[in-house]
Design a protein around this motif. Sequence first.
Motif, mmCIF file in Angstrom:
data_model
loop_
_atom_site.group_PDB
_atom_site.id
_atom_site.type_symbol
_atom_site.label_atom_id
_atom_site.label_comp_id
_atom_site.label_asym_id
_atom_site.label_seq_id
_atom_site.Cartn_x
_atom_site.Cartn_y
_atom_site.Cartn_z
ATOM 1 N N ALA A 180 1.013 -1.024 0.181
ATOM 2 C CA ALA A 180 0.091 -0.474 0.007
ATOM 3 C C ALA A 180 1.056 1.859 -0.382
ATOM 4 O O ALA A 180 0.652 2.227 -1.007
ATOM 5 N N VAL A 181 2.281 1.147 0.834
ATOM 6 C CA VAL A 181 3.125 2.095 0.680
ATOM 7 C C VAL A 181 3.501 2.486 -0.688
ATOM 8 O O VAL A 181 3.755 4.090 -0.995
ATOM 9 N N LYS A 182 3.747 1.660 -1.328
ATOM 10 C CA LYS A 182 4.316 1.594 -1.886
ATOM 11 C C LYS A 182 3.362 2.354 -3.469
ATOM 12 O O LYS A 182 3.931 2.966 -4.378
ATOM 13 N N GLN A 183 2.258 1.813 -3.565
ATOM 14 C CA GLN A 183 0.944 2.347 -4.464
ATOM 15 C C GLN A 183 0.889 4.102 -3.833
ATOM 16 O O GLN A 183 0.713 4.714 -5.159
ATOM 17 N N LEU A 184 1.037 3.981 -3.030
ATOM 18 C CA LEU A 184 1.446 5.877 -2.134
ATOM 19 C C LEU A 184 2.195 6.552 -2.579
ATOM 20 O O LEU A 184 2.248 7.342 -3.783
ATOM 21 N N ILE A 185 3.015 6.037 -2.747
ATOM 22 C CA ILE A 185 4.613 6.639 -3.301
ATOM 23 C C ILE A 185 4.349 6.417 -4.922
ATOM 24 O O ILE A 185 4.546 7.504 -5.748
ATOM 25 N N LEU A 186 3.310 5.840 -5.471
ATOM 26 C CA LEU A 186 3.310 5.886 -7.053
ATOM 27 C C LEU A 186 2.683 6.709 -7.157
ATOM 28 O O LEU A 186 2.968 7.764 -8.172
ATOM 29 N N GLU A 187 1.521 6.836 -6.723
ATOM 30 C CA GLU A 187 0.086 7.405 -6.966
ATOM 31 C C GLU A 187 0.747 8.856 -7.252
ATOM 32 O O GLU A 187 0.718 9.582 -7.311
ATOM 33 N N ARG A 188 1.120 8.925 -5.861
ATOM 34 C CA ARG A 188 1.347 11.000 -5.346
ATOM 35 C C ARG A 188 2.959 11.489 -5.414
ATOM 36 O O ARG A 188 2.988 12.461 -4.962
ATOM 37 N N PHE A 189 4.167 10.757 -5.615
ATOM 38 C CA PHE A 189 4.716 10.546 -5.773
ATOM 39 C C PHE A 189 5.477 10.835 -6.523
ATOM 40 O O PHE A 189 7.152 10.719 -6.894
ATOM 41 N N ARG A 190 5.406 10.163 -8.037
ATOM 42 C CA ARG A 190 5.867 10.008 -8.969
ATOM 43 C C ARG A 190 7.042 8.487 -8.602
ATOM 44 O O ARG A 190 8.112 8.471 -9.529
ATOM 45 N N ASN A 191 6.047 8.055 -7.335
ATOM 46 C CA ASN A 191 7.686 6.884 -7.668
ATOM 47 C C ASN A 191 8.677 6.918 -7.042
ATOM 48 O O ASN A 191 9.990 5.921 -7.422
ATOM 49 N N ASN A 192 9.011 7.870 -6.944
ATOM 50 C CA ASN A 192 10.361 9.313 -5.712
ATOM 51 C C ASN A 192 10.076 8.489 -4.721
ATOM 52 O O ASN A 192 9.395 9.440 -4.058
ATOM 53 N N ILE A 193 10.908 8.042 -3.454
ATOM 54 C CA ILE A 193 11.078 7.691 -2.867
ATOM 55 C C ILE A 193 12.173 8.697 -2.479
ATOM 56 O O ILE A 193 11.241 8.805 -0.697
ATOM 57 N N SER A 194 12.230 9.426 -2.490
ATOM 58 C CA SER A 194 12.967 10.608 -2.035
ATOM 59 C C SER A 194 12.478 11.289 -1.745
ATOM 60 O O SER A 194 11.907 12.072 -0.720
ATOM 61 N N TRP A 195 11.412 12.217 -2.663
ATOM 62 C CA TRP A 195 9.930 12.442 -2.833
ATOM 63 C C TRP A 195 9.538 12.323 -1.418
ATOM 64 O O TRP A 195 9.016 13.125 -0.114
ATOM 65 N N PHE A 196 8.704 10.961 -0.907
ATOM 66 C CA PHE A 196 8.418 10.511 0.196
ATOM 67 C C PHE A 196 8.649 11.126 0.934
ATOM 68 O O PHE A 196 7.970 11.496 2.120
ATOM 69 N N ALA A 197 10.399 9.914 1.391
ATOM 70 C CA ALA A 197 10.608 10.321 3.026
ATOM 71 C C ALA A 197 10.534 11.897 3.158
ATOM 72 O O ALA A 197 10.874 12.138 4.270
ATOM 73 N N GLU A 198 11.378 12.479 1.978
ATOM 74 C CA GLU A 198 11.151 13.931 2.350
ATOM 75 C C GLU A 198 10.417 14.554 3.390
ATOM 76 O O GLU A 198 10.165 15.445 3.858
ATOM 77 N N SER A 199 8.770 14.439 2.739
ATOM 78 C CA SER A 199 7.264 14.951 2.953
ATOM 79 C C SER A 199 7.033 14.325 4.264
ATOM 80 O O SER A 199 6.641 14.776 5.369
ATOM 81 N N ILE A 200 8.039 13.115 4.792
ATOM 82 C CA ILE A 200 6.950 12.426 6.239
ATOM 83 C C ILE A 200 8.580 12.749 6.977
ATOM 84 O O ILE A 200 8.023 12.057 8.312
ATOM 85 N N GLY A 201 9.394 12.756 6.632
ATOM 86 C CA GLY A 201 10.541 12.907 7.788
ATOM 87 C C GLY A 201 11.638 12.198 7.934
ATOM 88 O O GLY A 201 11.989 12.542 8.974
ATOM 89 N N MET A 202 11.868 11.804 6.510
ATOM 90 C CA MET A 202 12.692 10.549 7.414
ATOM 91 C C MET A 202 13.913 10.264 5.971
ATOM 92 O O MET A 202 13.567 10.912 4.545
ATOM 93 N N ASP A 203 14.774 10.032 6.492
ATOM 94 C CA ASP A 203 16.036 9.499 5.583
ATOM 95 C C ASP A 203 15.871 8.679 4.419
ATOM 96 O O ASP A 203 14.769 7.512 4.387
ATOM 97 N N ALA A 204 15.732 9.145 3.102
ATOM 98 C CA ALA A 204 15.201 8.457 2.363
ATOM 99 C C ALA A 204 16.054 6.180 1.861
ATOM 100 O O ALA A 204 15.169 5.578 1.598
ATOM 101 N N THR A 205 17.006 6.433 2.109
ATOM 102 C CA THR A 205 17.863 5.052 2.772
ATOM 103 C C THR A 205 17.006 3.659 3.753
ATOM 104 O O THR A 205 16.745 3.127 3.086
ATOM 105 N N TYR A 206 17.199 4.972 4.992
ATOM 106 C CA TYR A 206 15.897 3.985 5.256
ATOM 107 C C TYR A 206 14.746 4.145 5.471
ATOM 108 O O TYR A 206 13.885 2.925 5.084
ATOM 109 N N VAL A 207 14.172 4.550 4.485
ATOM 110 C CA VAL A 207 12.446 3.781 3.761
ATOM 111 C C VAL A 207 12.649 3.070 2.874
ATOM 112 O O VAL A 207 11.830 1.747 3.093
#
Length: 71
Positions: free
Chosen positions: A7-34
């Motif tokens: 579900a989180v991967k789908q959220l990242i795909l839909e709202r962040f154009r499948n960019n984990i770094s953008w998602f990580a930044e928006s929640i306040g976490m390191d992209a590597t950890y996410v």
Amino acid sequence: MKVNIEAVKQLILERFRNNISWFAESIGMDATYVSTILNNPKKSKSDKFCNLLIRYCELNELDFRNYIFLE
């Protein structure tokens, strides 16, 4: 709490154009950890990640129960 990885991967795909770094930044976490959480199901019990995801969901009027399994 446990992350609903698909579900989180789908959220990242839909709202962040499948960019984990953008998602990580928006929640306040390191992209590597996410990325580690999303690619390693054994790491999906991260309270820190879950709490930040809940906060993101509340701010964006999403139901966090779609993205987190409450155990």
